[in-house]
Design a protein around this motif. Structure first.
Motif, PDB file in Angstrom:
ATOM      1  N   ALA A   1     -28.705 -39.542  56.767  1.00 37.41           N
ATOM      2  CA  ALA A   1     -27.838 -38.852  55.806  1.00 37.41           C
ATOM      3  C   ALA A   1     -28.042 -39.457  54.424  1.00 37.41           C
ATOM      4  CB  ALA A   1     -26.382 -38.986  56.226  1.00 37.41           C
ATOM      5  N   THR A   2     -28.190 -38.607  53.453  1.00 39.57           N
ATOM      6  CA  THR A   2     -28.362 -39.099  52.085  1.00 39.57           C
ATOM      7  C   THR A   2     -27.202 -38.611  51.235  1.00 39.57           C
ATOM      8  OG1 THR A   2     -29.802 -37.230  51.596  1.00 39.57           O
ATOM      9  CG2 THR A   2     -30.874 -39.298  52.171  1.00 39.57           C
TER      10      THR A   2
ATOM     11  N   ALA B   1     -32.946 -47.156  47.275  1.00 35.26           N
ATOM     12  CA  ALA B   1     -32.398 -46.526  48.477  1.00 35.26           C
ATOM     13  C   ALA B   1     -32.683 -45.026  48.408  1.00 35.26           C
ATOM     14  CB  ALA B   1     -30.903 -46.774  48.570  1.00 35.26           C
ATOM     15  N   PRO B   2     -32.988 -44.385  49.479  1.00 31.74           N
ATOM     16  CA  PRO B   2     -33.101 -44.911  50.839  1.00 31.74           C
ATOM     17  C   PRO B   2     -34.484 -45.465  51.109  1.00 31.74           C
ATOM     18  CG  PRO B   2     -33.343 -42.529  50.889  1.00 31.74           C
ATOM     19  CD  PRO B   2     -33.095 -42.915  49.452  1.00 31.74           C
ATOM     20  N   LEU B   3     -34.542 -46.592  51.778  1.00 35.77           N
ATOM     21  CA  LEU B   3     -35.813 -47.157  52.226  1.00 35.77           C
ATOM     22  C   LEU B   3     -36.019 -46.731  53.679  1.00 35.77           C
ATOM     23  CD1 LEU B   3     -36.033 -50.816  50.871  1.00 35.77           C
ATOM     24  CD2 LEU B   3     -37.398 -48.860  50.226  1.00 35.77           C
ATOM     25  N   SER B   4     -36.855 -45.761  53.883  1.00 35.80           N
ATOM     26  CA  SER B   4     -37.142 -45.290  55.238  1.00 35.80           C
ATOM     27  C   SER B   4     -38.521 -44.663  55.256  1.00 35.80           C
ATOM     28  CB  SER B   4     -36.087 -44.277  55.695  1.00 35.80           C
ATOM     29  OG  SER B   4     -36.051 -43.175  54.826  1.00 35.80           O
ATOM     30  N   SER B   5     -39.075 -44.576  56.440  1.00 36.33           N
ATOM     31  CA  SER B   5     -40.398 -43.974  56.570  1.00 36.33           C
ATOM     32  C   SER B   5     -40.296 -42.465  56.376  1.00 36.33           C
ATOM     33  CB  SER B   5     -40.988 -44.290  57.948  1.00 36.33           C
ATOM     34  OG  SER B   5     -40.218 -43.664  58.949  1.00 36.33           O
TER      35      SER B   5
ATOM     36  N   ASN C   1     -30.788 -35.246  37.399  1.00 31.89           N
ATOM     37  CA  ASN C   1     -30.717 -34.143  38.360  1.00 31.89           C
ATOM     38  C   ASN C   1     -32.027 -33.864  39.077  1.00 31.89           C
ATOM     39  OD1 ASN C   1     -28.027 -33.744  37.648  1.00 31.89           O
ATOM     40  ND2 ASN C   1     -28.594 -32.368  35.981  1.00 31.89           N
ATOM     41  N   VAL C   2     -33.136 -34.418  38.599  1.00 32.89           N
ATOM     42  CA  VAL C   2     -34.442 -34.164  39.208  1.00 32.89           C
ATOM     43  C   VAL C   2     -34.703 -35.230  40.281  1.00 32.89           C
ATOM     44  CG1 VAL C   2     -36.915 -33.940  38.773  1.00 32.89           C
ATOM     45  CG2 VAL C   2     -35.273 -33.199  37.046  1.00 32.89           C
ATOM     46  N   PRO C   3     -34.787 -34.820  41.563  1.00 30.26           N
ATOM     47  CA  PRO C   3     -35.027 -35.819  42.617  1.00 30.26           C
ATOM     48  C   PRO C   3     -36.479 -36.287  42.615  1.00 30.26           C
ATOM     49  CG  PRO C   3     -34.923 -33.645  43.579  1.00 30.26           C
ATOM     50  CD  PRO C   3     -34.615 -33.482  42.112  1.00 30.26           C
ATOM     51  N   PRO C   4     -36.738 -37.494  43.109  1.00 34.94           N
ATOM     52  CA  PRO C   4     -38.133 -37.937  43.210  1.00 34.94           C
ATOM     53  C   PRO C   4     -38.850 -37.153  44.301  1.00 34.94           C
ATOM     54  CG  PRO C   4     -36.667 -39.565  44.159  1.00 34.94           C
ATOM     55  CD  PRO C   4     -35.800 -38.520  43.562  1.00 34.94           C
ATOM     56  N   PRO C   5     -40.173 -37.070  44.238  1.00 33.28           N
ATOM     57  CA  PRO C   5     -40.914 -36.316  45.255  1.00 33.28           C
ATOM     58  C   PRO C   5     -40.650 -36.852  46.664  1.00 33.28           C
ATOM     59  CG  PRO C   5     -42.345 -36.904  43.420  1.00 33.28           C
ATOM     60  CD  PRO C   5     -41.049 -37.606  43.202  1.00 33.28           C
ATOM     61  N   GLY C   6     -40.312 -35.955  47.574  1.00 25.77           N
ATOM     62  CA  GLY C   6     -40.094 -36.326  48.960  1.00 25.77           C
ATOM     63  C   GLY C   6     -38.673 -36.727  49.297  1.00 25.77           C
ATOM     64  N   TYR C   7     -37.770 -36.727  48.321  1.00 24.45           N
ATOM     65  CA  TYR C   7     -36.378 -37.119  48.549  1.00 24.45           C
ATOM     66  C   TYR C   7     -35.444 -36.040  48.007  1.00 24.45           C
ATOM     67  CZ  TYR C   7     -38.078 -41.861  49.371  1.00 24.45           C
ATOM     68  OH  TYR C   7     -38.733 -42.959  49.864  1.00 24.45           O
ATOM     69  N   ASP C   8     -34.283 -35.925  48.628  1.00 20.46           N
ATOM     70  CA  ASP C   8     -33.234 -35.067  48.084  1.00 20.46           C
ATOM     71  C   ASP C   8     -32.367 -35.843  47.110  1.00 20.46           C
ATOM     72  OD1 ASP C   8     -34.063 -32.934  49.673  1.00 20.46           O
ATOM     73  OD2 ASP C   8     -32.741 -33.508  51.326  1.00 20.46           O
TER      74      ASP C   8
ATOM     75  N   LYS D   1     -29.456 -34.168  43.409  1.00 16.38           N
ATOM     76  CA  LYS D   1     -28.235 -33.376  43.258  1.00 16.38           C
ATOM     77  C   LYS D   1     -27.020 -34.211  43.637  1.00 16.38           C
ATOM     78  CE  LYS D   1     -29.886 -29.201  42.338  1.00 16.38           C
ATOM     79  NZ  LYS D   1     -29.654 -28.557  41.092  1.00 16.38           N
ATOM     80  N   CYS D   2     -26.310 -34.709  42.632  1.00 15.46           N
ATOM     81  CA  CYS D   2     -25.058 -35.430  42.862  1.00 15.46           C
ATOM     82  C   CYS D   2     -24.212 -35.308  41.606  1.00 15.46           C
ATOM     83  CB  CYS D   2     -25.310 -36.890  43.224  1.00 15.46           C
ATOM     84  SG  CYS D   2     -26.118 -37.857  41.970  1.00 15.46           S
ATOM     85  N   SER D   3     -22.926 -35.437  41.797  1.00 17.93           N
ATOM     86  CA  SER D   3     -22.019 -35.319  40.653  1.00 17.93           C
ATOM     87  C   SER D   3     -21.700 -36.712  40.107  1.00 17.93           C
ATOM     88  CB  SER D   3     -20.731 -34.602  41.057  1.00 17.93           C
ATOM     89  OG  SER D   3     -19.963 -35.421  41.903  1.00 17.93           O
ATOM     90  N   THR D   4     -21.451 -36.777  38.836  1.00 16.45           N
ATOM     91  CA  THR D   4     -21.094 -38.060  38.229  1.00 16.45           C
ATOM     92  C   THR D   4     -19.750 -38.553  38.756  1.00 16.45           C
ATOM     93  OG1 THR D   4     -20.156 -36.904  36.332  1.00 16.45           O
ATOM     94  CG2 THR D   4     -22.412 -37.703  36.130  1.00 16.45           C
ATOM     95  N   LYS D   5     -18.892 -37.632  39.167  1.00 16.83           N
ATOM     96  CA  LYS D   5     -17.592 -38.009  39.738  1.00 16.83           C
ATOM     97  C   LYS D   5     -17.799 -38.778  41.041  1.00 16.83           C
ATOM     98  CE  LYS D   5     -13.278 -35.978  41.383  1.00 16.83           C
ATOM     99  NZ  LYS D   5     -13.293 -35.932  42.822  1.00 16.83           N
ATOM    100  N   ASP D   6     -18.675 -38.275  41.919  1.00 22.70           N
ATOM    101  CA  ASP D   6     -18.968 -38.972  43.184  1.00 22.70           C
ATOM    102  C   ASP D   6     -19.576 -40.345  42.921  1.00 22.70           C
ATOM    103  OD1 ASP D   6     -18.025 -36.888  44.691  1.00 22.70           O
ATOM    104  OD2 ASP D   6     -20.018 -36.058  45.130  1.00 22.70           O
ATOM    105  N   VAL D   7     -20.498 -40.412  41.974  1.00 21.77           N
ATOM    106  CA  VAL D   7     -21.161 -41.670  41.646  1.00 21.77           C
ATOM    107  C   VAL D   7     -20.143 -42.683  41.132  1.00 21.77           C
ATOM    108  CG1 VAL D   7     -22.798 -42.746  40.047  1.00 21.77           C
ATOM    109  CG2 VAL D   7     -23.432 -40.653  41.243  1.00 21.77           C
ATOM    110  N   ASP D   8     -19.304 -42.267  40.195  1.00 27.39           N
ATOM    111  CA  ASP D   8     -18.297 -43.177  39.640  1.00 27.39           C
ATOM    112  C   ASP D   8     -17.306 -43.642  40.700  1.00 27.39           C
ATOM    113  OD1 ASP D   8     -19.446 -43.065  37.146  1.00 27.39           O
ATOM    114  OD2 ASP D   8     -18.104 -41.482  36.402  1.00 27.39           O
TER     115      ASP D   8
END
Length: 162
Positions: A44-45, A32-36, A116-123, A81-88
């Motif tokens: 929203a991500t 995720a996210p699967l989008s063009s 913490n490193v996003p993949p290319p093309g994604y936030d 960029k996301c916090s472990t608290k949000d993920v948990d």
């Protein structure tokens, strides 16, 4: 490890921790996210949206519905960029809302990792790996096709029958 992260692990350790018994080792993966690429600016991500998409059957890379089985174990890897608290919090939310789809005899059956490193093309993105009994759907379809082909009199290459 390719990138430093707060809770990072390699795939070998991940696979060992996701198989409770040797014969229960059928993984389904998702992203995720699967989008063009042209649609990325309109979506929203957030961690909540990524988490919901990861557990959706439309984002699975296998043709079976996870709601027709139960998760033995699963792992979610978040990049960006996301916090472990949000993920948990989101993973706990998914588990409590969908408790019927998780086995109760493995109490800590969800693993999360954050890089913490996003993949290319994604936030922000998420990769999902789940060990689910829903894979039986796939095997039932393969078996039905196999039986249909055998009924037609086609030689079976798997048992070398003629």
């Amino acid at each position: 490890l390719r990138f430093p992260g707060q809770l990072n692990a390699d795939l070998r350790k991940l696979a060992v921790n996701m198989v409770p018994f040797p014969r229960l080792h059928f993984f389904m993966s998702g992203f995720a996210p699967l989008s063009s690429s042209g649609n990325k600016g309109y979506k929203a991500t957030t961690v909540a949206e990524i988490t919901n998409q990861m557990f959706d059957s439309k984002n699975m890379m296998v043709s079976c519905d996870p709601r027709h089985g139960r998760y033995l174990t699963c792992a979610a890897m978040f990049r960006g960029k996301c916090s472990t608290k949000d993920v948990d919090e989101q993973m706990l939310n998914i588990q409590s809302k969908n408790s019927a789809y998780f086995v109760e005899w493995i109490p800590s059956n969800v693993k999360t990792a954050v890089c913490n490193v996003p993949p290319p093309g994604y936030d922000l993105s998420g990769t999902f790996i789940g060990n689910s009994t829903a894979m039986q759907e796939l095997f039932k379809r393969i078996n039905a096709v196999h039986q249909h082909v055998q009924a037609q009199g086609v030689p079976c290459i798997c048992t070398r029958e003629k």
